[in-house]
Design a protein around this motif. Structure first.
Motif, mmCIF file in Angstrom:
data_model
loop_
_atom_site.group_PDB
_atom_site.id
_atom_site.type_symbol
_atom_site.label_atom_id
_atom_site.label_comp_id
_atom_site.label_asym_id
_atom_site.label_seq_id
_atom_site.Cartn_x
_atom_site.Cartn_y
_atom_site.Cartn_z
ATOM 1 N N LYS A 397 0.835 -1.210 0.000
ATOM 2 C CA LYS A 397 0.000 0.000 0.000
ATOM 3 C C LYS A 397 0.864 1.251 0.000
ATOM 4 C CE LYS A 397 -3.648 0.163 2.631
ATOM 5 N NZ LYS A 397 -4.506 0.080 3.829
ATOM 6 N N ASP A 398 1.971 1.226 0.765
ATOM 7 C CA ASP A 398 2.876 2.378 0.796
ATOM 8 C C ASP A 398 3.524 2.609 -0.558
ATOM 9 O OD1 ASP A 398 2.275 2.713 3.461
ATOM 10 O OD2 ASP A 398 4.067 1.668 4.189
ATOM 11 N N ALA A 399 3.687 1.517 -1.329
ATOM 12 C CA ALA A 399 4.273 1.626 -2.668
ATOM 13 C C ALA A 399 3.216 1.965 -3.716
ATOM 14 C CB ALA A 399 4.975 0.330 -3.035
ATOM 15 N N GLN A 400 2.063 2.405 -3.252
ATOM 16 C CA GLN A 400 0.960 2.822 -4.125
ATOM 17 C C GLN A 400 0.358 1.672 -4.922
ATOM 18 O OE1 GLN A 400 0.092 6.048 -3.641
ATOM 19 N NE2 GLN A 400 1.855 6.106 -2.256
ATOM 20 N N LEU A 401 0.512 0.457 -4.398
ATOM 21 C CA LEU A 401 -0.128 -0.692 -5.039
ATOM 22 C C LEU A 401 -1.482 -0.940 -4.392
ATOM 23 C CD1 LEU A 401 2.835 -3.229 -5.364
ATOM 24 C CD2 LEU A 401 1.756 -1.930 -7.210
ATOM 25 N N ASP A 402 -2.465 -1.208 -5.215
ATOM 26 C CA ASP A 402 -3.788 -1.533 -4.701
ATOM 27 C C ASP A 402 -3.805 -2.999 -4.272
ATOM 28 O OD1 ASP A 402 -6.660 -2.339 -4.687
ATOM 29 O OD2 ASP A 402 -6.925 -0.262 -5.343
ATOM 30 N N LEU A 403 -4.502 -3.297 -3.159
ATOM 31 C CA LEU A 403 -4.543 -4.680 -2.688
ATOM 32 C C LEU A 403 -5.335 -5.597 -3.609
ATOM 33 C CD1 LEU A 403 -4.887 -4.415 1.209
ATOM 34 C CD2 LEU A 403 -2.860 -4.750 -0.194
ATOM 35 N N THR A 404 -6.005 -5.022 -4.595
ATOM 36 C CA THR A 404 -6.699 -5.861 -5.578
ATOM 37 C C THR A 404 -5.761 -6.324 -6.696
ATOM 38 O OG1 THR A 404 -7.389 -3.900 -6.838
ATOM 39 C CG2 THR A 404 -8.912 -4.732 -5.146
ATOM 40 N N SER A 405 -4.534 -5.812 -6.733
ATOM 41 C CA SER A 405 -3.597 -6.200 -7.798
ATOM 42 C C SER A 405 -2.814 -7.451 -7.396
ATOM 43 C CB SER A 405 -2.624 -5.058 -8.092
ATOM 44 O OG SER A 405 -1.751 -4.865 -6.995
ATOM 45 N N PRO A 406 -2.500 -8.330 -8.348
ATOM 46 C CA PRO A 406 -1.735 -9.547 -8.042
ATOM 47 C C PRO A 406 -0.366 -9.239 -7.440
ATOM 48 C CG PRO A 406 -2.689 -9.685 -10.229
ATOM 49 C CD PRO A 406 -2.906 -8.282 -9.761
ATOM 50 N N GLU A 407 0.240 -8.104 -7.850
ATOM 51 C CA GLU A 407 1.575 -7.772 -7.367
ATOM 52 C C GLU A 407 1.613 -7.592 -5.850
ATOM 53 O OE1 GLU A 407 0.064 -6.315 -9.893
ATOM 54 O OE2 GLU A 407 1.260 -7.059 -11.578
ATOM 55 N N SER A 408 0.496 -7.144 -5.265
ATOM 56 C CA SER A 408 0.446 -6.941 -3.824
ATOM 57 C C SER A 408 0.507 -8.256 -3.062
ATOM 58 C CB SER A 408 -0.848 -6.197 -3.435
ATOM 59 O OG SER A 408 -0.899 -4.933 -4.041
ATOM 60 N N TRP A 409 0.121 -9.351 -3.704
ATOM 61 C CA TRP A 409 0.027 -10.645 -3.033
ATOM 62 C C TRP A 409 1.069 -11.645 -3.509
ATOM 63 C CZ3 TRP A 409 -3.395 -11.326 0.935
ATOM 64 C CH2 TRP A 409 -4.379 -10.337 1.089
ATOM 65 N N THR A 410 1.875 -11.286 -4.511
ATOM 66 C CA THR A 410 2.836 -12.241 -5.069
ATOM 67 C C THR A 410 3.816 -12.745 -4.016
ATOM 68 O OG1 THR A 410 2.691 -11.236 -7.264
ATOM 69 C CG2 THR A 410 4.614 -12.591 -6.802
ATOM 70 N N SER A 411 4.439 -11.821 -3.283
ATOM 71 C CA SER A 411 5.418 -12.235 -2.278
ATOM 72 C C SER A 411 4.767 -12.983 -1.125
ATOM 73 C CB SER A 411 6.173 -11.011 -1.748
ATOM 74 O OG SER A 411 5.283 -10.061 -1.190
ATOM 75 N N VAL A 412 3.506 -12.650 -0.825
ATOM 76 C CA VAL A 412 2.781 -13.319 0.261
ATOM 77 C C VAL A 412 2.721 -14.823 0.021
ATOM 78 C CG1 VAL A 412 0.497 -13.609 1.325
ATOM 79 C CG2 VAL A 412 1.405 -11.318 0.915
ATOM 80 N N PHE A 413 2.439 -15.230 -1.222
ATOM 81 C CA PHE A 413 2.260 -16.645 -1.531
ATOM 82 C C PHE A 413 3.506 -17.313 -2.103
ATOM 83 C CE2 PHE A 413 -2.157 -14.897 -1.968
ATOM 84 C CZ PHE A 413 -2.651 -15.486 -0.815
ATOM 85 N N SER A 414 4.424 -16.545 -2.674
ATOM 86 C CA SER A 414 5.642 -17.161 -3.230
ATOM 87 C C SER A 414 6.608 -17.581 -2.128
ATOM 88 C CB SER A 414 6.338 -16.202 -4.196
ATOM 89 O OG SER A 414 6.776 -15.034 -3.535
ATOM 90 N N ILE A 415 6.602 -16.890 -0.996
ATOM 91 C CA ILE A 415 7.505 -17.265 0.102
ATOM 92 C C ILE A 415 7.206 -18.683 0.605
ATOM 93 C CG2 ILE A 415 8.144 -16.759 2.502
ATOM 94 C CD1 ILE A 415 7.924 -13.783 1.797
ATOM 95 N N PRO A 416 5.955 -19.011 0.979
ATOM 96 C CA PRO A 416 5.700 -20.405 1.374
ATOM 97 C C PRO A 416 5.897 -21.391 0.237
ATOM 98 C CG PRO A 416 3.634 -19.172 1.250
ATOM 99 C CD PRO A 416 4.756 -18.169 1.157
ATOM 100 N N GLY A 417 5.660 -20.964 -1.003
ATOM 101 C CA GLY A 417 5.885 -21.854 -2.136
ATOM 102 C C GLY A 417 7.340 -22.262 -2.261
ATOM 103 N N LEU A 418 8.245 -21.305 -2.135
ATOM 104 C CA LEU A 418 9.677 -21.604 -2.213
ATOM 105 C C LEU A 418 10.134 -22.412 -0.996
ATOM 106 C CD1 LEU A 418 10.955 -18.157 -3.542
ATOM 107 C CD2 LEU A 418 10.813 -20.309 -4.816
ATOM 108 N N LEU A 419 9.560 -22.132 0.162
ATOM 109 C CA LEU A 419 9.889 -22.914 1.354
ATOM 110 C C LEU A 419 9.508 -24.384 1.176
ATOM 111 C CD1 LEU A 419 8.884 -20.541 4.299
ATOM 112 C CD2 LEU A 419 11.184 -21.364 3.770
ATOM 113 N N CYS A 420 8.397 -24.638 0.496
ATOM 114 C CA CYS A 420 7.964 -26.027 0.253
ATOM 115 C C CYS A 420 9.001 -26.788 -0.570
ATOM 116 C CB CYS A 420 6.611 -26.043 -0.463
ATOM 117 S SG CYS A 420 5.196 -25.697 0.584
#
Length: 438
Positions: A397-420
């Protein structure tokens, strides 16, 4: 209930299944109720992450003490006391987002109480369940977590809508009280190993593999000092620890932030989703039991060794889950998001037939202790993952990204994916199905 038609160990396993179901109704229920109350009060995402992660601080503190207490006092007693403590806390705590200190203390207490539960369950199951039933028994017991989460996602949003967020706490306390009465009425300690029926009960029984092909009789009545140094320095134990961390990182991030992802990321109300919102957790319930049945089938039919069985299911589960997690933010419909989260959680549950049952393979006598150690790592994952997710979203949000955009959530889900991916490799290299602790 204790007749030959329905052995007592089956009743014990069923009660522990109900136990984990109720625990996860509470966990999902708090995230749903608190998210509703916090959004209405205008609480920001970072502050929400702090409150949602507070539970795991208390949970982490009591994992190893929980294993020790279950070993010394008895899993049955510790389980009952833990349930009573968290149920009473839910019954008397007000859900007010503006009373942060009260919520923090309450979530710490619930976390401490529930931290004793899973080490106690593993101690009970290690005493009651024979090796050829362990995979499906542990899988069935832990699948209660996912059924509870599914039922919570299905019913609790409507309870919040019509009765308010506080009603969730009262319903959870009532469920806790009912289970405590059932456990007090029907659960017993297993018979001592010298008892004629000890083998039938699964306590003190069986010849388990040790160092390959040699066999050793387990004497469950023998008392000994807990080998802490050997546990902490054991590579197979660390294989379990690493995978427990990753499993719970992914699970807790999805459990605590999926409601926010649907509401803010996709603009979909949980109430409008109907029964479909329970599918990720229902899938976990199904795949957890499938994994247990497959594992026991491979072991009892000698299709694969215990070691190869654990590694196969763990690897398949975690690799498929990693792909689904990393794809999740790019599916912009409720159906696509539900599909990805269902695949991710389902195959993570399949992987539990690998690392989660491995406690009992390598150390049946100290299963509760090792479960406490590995679940501490899993709880730290909750602290890190749930809080970090809130910070990542605030940074977006501070980077002016809307939470409806995929970019806002990419790191949220890629971190557990790489950990797997990393964890599956660790388990392949370091784990074993042989008993390494006498």
């Amino acid at each position: 209930m204790g007749s030959s038609r329905f052995p007592k160990r089956y009743l014990i396993v069923f009660l522990t299944f109900i136990c984990t179901s109720v625990c996860y109704i509470e966990r999902v229920g708090f995230s749903i109720a608190y998210t509703s109350a916090a959004d209405a009060a205008g609480v920001n995402q970072s502050s929400k992450g702090v409150i949602l992660s507070t539970f795991y601080y208390g949970y982490a503190c009591s994992q190893v003490p929980g294993g020790w207490a279950a070993q010394k006092i008895g899993g049955r007693r510790v389980l009952l006391l833990s349930f009573l403590l968290w149920s009473l806390t839910c019954a008397f705590v007000p859900l007010d987002p503006n009373r942060t200190a009260v919520l923090v203390i309450a979530r710490l207490l619930v976390g401490v109480a529930q931290g004793f539960i899973f080490p106690s369950i593993h101690t009970v199951l290690a005493q009651w369940v024979p090796p050829h039933e362990r995979s499906r028994s542990v899988s069935f017991t832990t699948s209660g977590m996912y059924l509870g989460a599914a039922m919570g996602m299905l019913m609790l949003p409507s309870l919040v809508k019509y009765r308010g967020p506080q009603s969730v706490f009262l319903a959870e306390a009532a469920l806790g009280a009912v289970w405590s009465l059932l456990w007090l009425s029907y659960a017993t300690d297993p018979p001592r190993s010298e008892h004629p029926k000890a083998t039938a009960s699964g306590f003190g029984e069986s010849l388990l593999p040790l160092k390959g092909s040699s066999k050793v009789k387990v004497d469950s009545t023998k008392t000994s000092t807990i080998p802490w140094k050997r546990i902490v320095t054991s590579l197979p134990v660390w294989a379990i620890v690493v995978n427990n961390f990753t499993f719970h990182y992914a699970l807790y991030v999805l459990m605590n932030w999926l409601p926010t992802y649907f509401e803010l990321g996709l603009g979909i109300s949980l109430q409008e989703m109907g029964s479909s919102k329970m599918m990720p957790y229902l899938n976990m319930f199904i795949f957890s039991n499938i994994g247990g049945v497959i594992a026991d089938h491979f072991v009892t039919r000698r299709i694969l060794s215990i070691t190869k069985t654990r590694k196969l299911l763990n690897t398949v589960g975690f690799i498929v889950a990693s792909l689904a997690l990393m794809a999740l933010p790019y599916f912009r419909t409720s159906g696509g998001a539900l599909f990805c989260s269902s695949v991710a959680l389902g195959f993570l549950a399949l992987g539990r037939a690998g690392f989660a049952v491995n406690h009992m393979d390598i150390a049946p006598r100290y299963a509760g202790i090792i479960m406490g150690v590995s679940n501490t790592a899993g709880t730290l994952a909750g602290i890190v993952g749930v809080d970090l997710t809130g910070r990542l979203l605030e940074a977006a949000k501070d980077a002016q990204l809307d939470l409806t955009s995929p970019e806002s959530w990419t790191s949220v889900f890629s971190i557990p994916g790489l950990l797997c991916i990393f964890s599956s490799f660790v388990f392949l290299v370091l784990s074993t199905g042989e008993r390494i602790f006498d």
